[in-house]
Design a protein around this motif. Structure first.
Motif, PDB file in Angstrom:
ATOM      1  N   PRO A 318       0.807  -1.235   0.000  1.00  0.00           N
ATOM      2  CA  PRO A 318       0.000   0.000   0.000  1.00  0.00           C
ATOM      3  C   PRO A 318       0.829   1.269   0.000  1.00  0.00           C
ATOM      4  N   HIS A 319       2.120   1.178   0.322  1.00  0.00           N
ATOM      5  CA  HIS A 319       2.982   2.354   0.258  1.00  0.00           C
ATOM      6  C   HIS A 319       3.332   2.731  -1.189  1.00  0.00           C
ATOM      7  N   PHE A 320       3.111   1.771  -2.117  1.00  0.00           N
ATOM      8  CA  PHE A 320       3.432   2.015  -3.529  1.00  0.00           C
ATOM      9  C   PHE A 320       2.220   1.665  -4.392  1.00  0.00           C
ATOM     10  N   PRO A 321       1.110   2.339  -4.209  1.00  0.00           N
ATOM     11  CA  PRO A 321      -0.115   1.989  -4.944  1.00  0.00           C
ATOM     12  C   PRO A 321       0.004   2.316  -6.424  1.00  0.00           C
ATOM     13  N   GLY A 322      -0.840   1.644  -7.220  1.00  0.00           N
ATOM     14  CA  GLY A 322      -0.877   1.940  -8.648  1.00  0.00           C
ATOM     15  C   GLY A 322      -0.055   1.010  -9.494  1.00  0.00           C
ATOM     16  N   ASN A 323       0.386  -0.132  -8.929  1.00  0.00           N
ATOM     17  CA  ASN A 323       1.162  -1.101  -9.694  1.00  0.00           C
ATOM     18  C   ASN A 323       0.741  -2.496  -9.261  1.00  0.00           C
ATOM     19  N   SER A 324       0.110  -3.223 -10.167  1.00  0.00           N
ATOM     20  CA  SER A 324      -0.391  -4.556  -9.840  1.00  0.00           C
ATOM     21  C   SER A 324       0.628  -5.649 -10.098  1.00  0.00           C
ATOM     22  N   SER A 325       1.788  -5.305 -10.646  1.00  0.00           N
ATOM     23  CA  SER A 325       2.802  -6.306 -10.962  1.00  0.00           C
ATOM     24  C   SER A 325       3.795  -6.454  -9.810  1.00  0.00           C
ATOM     25  N   THR A 326       4.827  -7.271 -10.036  1.00  0.00           N
ATOM     26  CA  THR A 326       5.897  -7.446  -9.052  1.00  0.00           C
ATOM     27  C   THR A 326       6.964  -6.376  -9.275  1.00  0.00           C
ATOM     28  N   TYR A 327       7.506  -5.827  -8.201  1.00  0.00           N
ATOM     29  CA  TYR A 327       8.522  -4.795  -8.305  1.00  0.00           C
ATOM     30  C   TYR A 327       9.482  -4.908  -7.124  1.00  0.00           C
ATOM     31  N   MET A 328      10.526  -4.115  -7.130  1.00  0.00           N
ATOM     32  CA  MET A 328      11.540  -4.119  -6.076  1.00  0.00           C
ATOM     33  C   MET A 328      11.441  -2.851  -5.248  1.00  0.00           C
ATOM     34  N   ALA A 329      11.363  -3.027  -3.933  1.00  0.00           N
ATOM     35  CA  ALA A 329      11.333  -1.893  -3.013  1.00  0.00           C
ATOM     36  C   ALA A 329      12.655  -1.829  -2.256  1.00  0.00           C
ATOM     37  N   MET A 330      13.084  -0.614  -1.912  1.00  0.00           N
ATOM     38  CA  MET A 330      14.313  -0.407  -1.150  1.00  0.00           C
ATOM     39  C   MET A 330      14.026   0.546  -0.002  1.00  0.00           C
ATOM     40  N   ASP A 331      14.466   0.155   1.176  1.00  0.00           N
ATOM     41  CA  ASP A 331      14.313   0.978   2.379  1.00  0.00           C
ATOM     42  C   ASP A 331      15.669   1.057   3.057  1.00  0.00           C
ATOM     43  N   ILE A 332      16.377   2.159   2.796  1.00  0.00           N
ATOM     44  CA  ILE A 332      17.740   2.329   3.309  1.00  0.00           C
ATOM     45  C   ILE A 332      17.776   3.597   4.151  1.00  0.00           C
ATOM     46  N   SER A 333      18.238   3.480   5.365  1.00  0.00           N
ATOM     47  CA  SER A 333      18.323   4.634   6.257  1.00  0.00           C
ATOM     48  C   SER A 333      19.686   4.648   6.935  1.00  0.00           C
ATOM     49  N   GLY A 334      20.056   5.809   7.442  1.00  0.00           N
ATOM     50  CA  GLY A 334      21.326   5.941   8.159  1.00  0.00           C
ATOM     51  C   GLY A 334      22.532   5.618   7.309  1.00  0.00           C
ATOM     52  N   LEU A 335      22.480   5.925   6.012  1.00  0.00           N
ATOM     53  CA  LEU A 335      23.607   5.643   5.126  1.00  0.00           C
ATOM     54  C   LEU A 335      24.684   6.700   5.340  1.00  0.00           C
ATOM     55  N   SER A 336      25.817   6.285   5.852  1.00  0.00           N
ATOM     56  CA  SER A 336      26.879   7.214   6.210  1.00  0.00           C
ATOM     57  C   SER A 336      27.452   7.909   4.977  1.00  0.00           C
ATOM     58  N   ALA A 337      28.058   9.057   5.205  1.00  0.00           N
ATOM     59  CA  ALA A 337      28.714   9.786   4.122  1.00  0.00           C
ATOM     60  C   ALA A 337      29.751   8.902   3.454  1.00  0.00           C
ATOM     61  N   GLY A 338      29.699   8.820   2.129  1.00  0.00           N
ATOM     62  CA  GLY A 338      30.632   8.013   1.374  1.00  0.00           C
ATOM     63  C   GLY A 338      30.270   6.546   1.300  1.00  0.00           C
ATOM     64  N   ASP A 339      29.179   6.133   1.950  1.00  0.00           N
ATOM     65  CA  ASP A 339      28.804   4.722   1.992  1.00  0.00           C
ATOM     66  C   ASP A 339      27.826   4.397   0.879  1.00  0.00           C
ATOM     67  N   GLY A 340      27.613   3.104   0.660  1.00  0.00           N
ATOM     68  CA  GLY A 340      26.716   2.613  -0.364  1.00  0.00           C
ATOM     69  C   GLY A 340      27.502   2.018  -1.514  1.00  0.00           C
ATOM     70  N   MET A 341      27.480   0.693  -1.627  1.00  0.00           N
ATOM     71  CA  MET A 341      28.294   0.015  -2.626  1.00  0.00           C
ATOM     72  C   MET A 341      27.445  -0.949  -3.446  1.00  0.00           C
ATOM     73  N   PRO A 342      27.946  -1.392  -4.628  1.00  0.00           N
ATOM     74  CA  PRO A 342      27.175  -2.305  -5.462  1.00  0.00           C
ATOM     75  C   PRO A 342      26.855  -3.633  -4.771  1.00  0.00           C
ATOM     76  N   TRP A 343      27.494  -3.929  -3.652  1.00  0.00           N
ATOM     77  CA  TRP A 343      27.233  -5.190  -2.957  1.00  0.00           C
ATOM     78  C   TRP A 343      26.495  -5.012  -1.624  1.00  0.00           C
ATOM     79  N   SER A 344      26.143  -3.762  -1.294  1.00  0.00           N
ATOM     80  CA  SER A 344      25.499  -3.556   0.004  1.00  0.00           C
ATOM     81  C   SER A 344      24.163  -2.823  -0.081  1.00  0.00           C
ATOM     82  N   THR A 345      23.986  -1.958  -1.030  1.00  0.00           N
ATOM     83  CA  THR A 345      22.736  -1.185  -1.144  1.00  0.00           C
ATOM     84  C   THR A 345      22.185  -1.350  -2.558  1.00  0.00           C
ATOM     85  N   ASN A 346      22.104  -2.570  -3.020  1.00  0.00           N
ATOM     86  CA  ASN A 346      21.952  -2.810  -4.449  1.00  0.00           C
ATOM     87  C   ASN A 346      20.749  -3.663  -4.818  1.00  0.00           C
TER      88      ASN A 346
END
Length: 482
Positions: A318-346
């Protein structure tokens, strides 16, 4: 005897004096008649010192030729006095600079005349000196309603004799003193796309080119009942509109023609968006209602997910209404400065055919990476990075607005389509950072020669404070846009 010799010498001296004065007397006598102008020539040296039939440049030097021109007291062009130096004058010629003049303030009774006054008389010579032929450059409002004020912009709108707008003669109009616009009231009807302006200097017939341009679609894979907007230019006075082959009969255009909005009906097929207006037609080269063409992953018919990473396979949230198909959701918080890599937030995908092998030599600008996204919470500062398995190029998606000191958060109202041209995939720059260097030169730089490569979408924080991201992605694909 001496007296006789003295008288002889005196007579000889007198004769010599008279002889010396005779040419001057003849010359003065020659210049005492009324002036006569035979022609006006260019002052520029041969071969351009030809006879002029007209001139348009204020400040231009000309040579007036004729008779009895030496002792001028006044010379005027179109009733405007010129300054002159009589040292440049002879009996049969005078070098004069055409004075500057405001065409809108001229006495039209003296238009196209040169008045030449000397101590012995005057003459008037016909000479076409005035503005250039008119030019039209634009219209203030192509979509004005009858009774609205409209301005046609251009140059040299002086001494207008006739003016018609889109086939309708305009009897009452207002001219700008600088000759740059014609103002009028929009007539009740028009019959064509031609603006005609006729002046004393010439005539122009300007064809209005306002062929519609489709720049983007708010949601290319919307559900029936959703509001959809087509963005672009000249999207006004729409006669027909189709979306994926389905006729849209009820729609609303923005007043400036920048968009057309409608409620999406049920669709039966994939297909382009097509619009026809009173000025022409436009169609997208790509299809809408199409999650298959160029698909990297849609998590339904083409799952292609590596089953790990920060994405969560979701349907019906219900947080992403308007799409009846399958999709990918991402919930990332507290991401430190300079952080986020192809193997951790991907969200990692396996290899897919980004571009058909036969199109690998196409211009990079002809293709784009697309997806649908829904970002219901304020997003500010982190970056969506997109990378392939080849070359290390990155496309950075940062739709939030950044100033020198702050960023304005970004959200969407439901699902929207994002288009990232392949030209946005860039190398790293040692000063500016990742994805800020040179753009890819060929599609093969991004995909390899086969056009088939993997894809990773991940969140990175290039800022100096902790960041977050909450949103969903669907229908990752690469399609031709030109």
């Amino acid at each position: 005897m001496k007296k006789i010799i003295y008288q002889i010498f005196s007579l000889l001296a007198l004769c010599l004096m008279v002889a010396a004065l005779l040419p001057a007397c003849k010359k003065d006598a020659k210049d005492k008649g009324a002036p006569v102008i035979t022609n006006i020539r260019s002052y520029v040296a041969s071969p351009n010192d030809t006879v002029l039939k007209s001139a348009v440049a204020n400040g231009q030097y000309v040579v007036i030729t004729g008779e009895n021109l030496r002792y001028a007291t006044r010379i005027s062009f179109n009733g405007v006095d010129a300054t002159f130096n009589t040292a440049l004058f002879a009996s049969n010629s005078a070098v004069v600079q055409i004075p500057a003049m405001e065409y809108s303030k001229l006495d039209t009774a003296k238009l196209y005349t040169v008045d030449y006054v000397t101590t012995s008389g005057s003459t008037t010579f016909s000479f076409k000196l005035g503005p250039a032929a008119p030019k039209v450059t634009g219209v203030s409002n192509l979509y004005a309603n009858p009774g609205d004020s409209v301005y046609v912009s251009g140059t040299d709108f002086f001494f207008v004799k006739r003016f018609s707008y889109r086939g309708t003669p305009i009897q009452s109009f207002k001219l700008d003193p600088l000759g740059t616009s014609i103002g009028f009231i929009m007539p009740a009807t028009t019959s064509n796309d031609i603006i005609s302006v006729s002046t004393k200097s010439g005539e122009v017939n300007f064809k209005i080119v306002a062929t519609p341009i489709i720049a983007s679609v708010s949601n290319e894979n919307a559900n029936p009942g959703d509001s959809v907007y087509i963005y672009g230019t000249y999207l006004k006075n729409v006669q027909t509109l189709t979306f994926a082959g389905t006729a849209i009969t009820s729609f609303k255009s923005a007043a400036n023609g920048s968009s057309v909005g409608f409620i999406l009906p049920a669709l039966t097929q994939r297909g382009p968006v097509s619009i026809t207006t009173s000025f022409g037609s436009a169609s997208t080269i790509y299809n809408v209602n199409d999650t298959e063409t160029g698909s990297i992953s849609n998590w339904d018919s083409n799952f292609n997910w590596q089953y790990w990473g920060a994405g969560k396979q979701t349907q019906g949230d219900p947080h992403f209404p308007g799409n009846s198909s399958t999709y990918m959701a991402m919930d990332i918080s507290g991401l430190s400065a300079g952080d986020g890599m192809p193997w951790s937030t991907n969200i990692p995908m396996n290899g897919a055919q980004w571009v058909p092998a036969a199109s690998i030599t196409d211009s990079v600008s002809h293709w784009a990476f697309k997806f649908e996204t829904n970002i219901p919470r304020a997003w500010n500062g982190t970056t969506v990075n997109i990378v392939t398995g080849v070359g290390g190029f990155i496309a950075r998606w940062e739709p939030w607005q950044k100033t020198a000191t702050t960023t304005a958060p970004y959200t969407t109202k439901g699902w929207v389509t994002v288009t990232i041209p392949l030209t946005a995939f860039r190398a790293s720059d040692p000063t500016l950072g990742e994805g800020k260097g040179a753009s890819i030169a060929t599609i093969a730089d991004l995909t390899g020669s086969s056009g088939n490569t993997s894809c990773i979408l991940y969140i990175h924080n290039y800022g100096t404070a902790a960041g977050s991201f909450y949103g969903a992605f669907d229908n990752l694909r690469v399609v031709r846009i030109k």
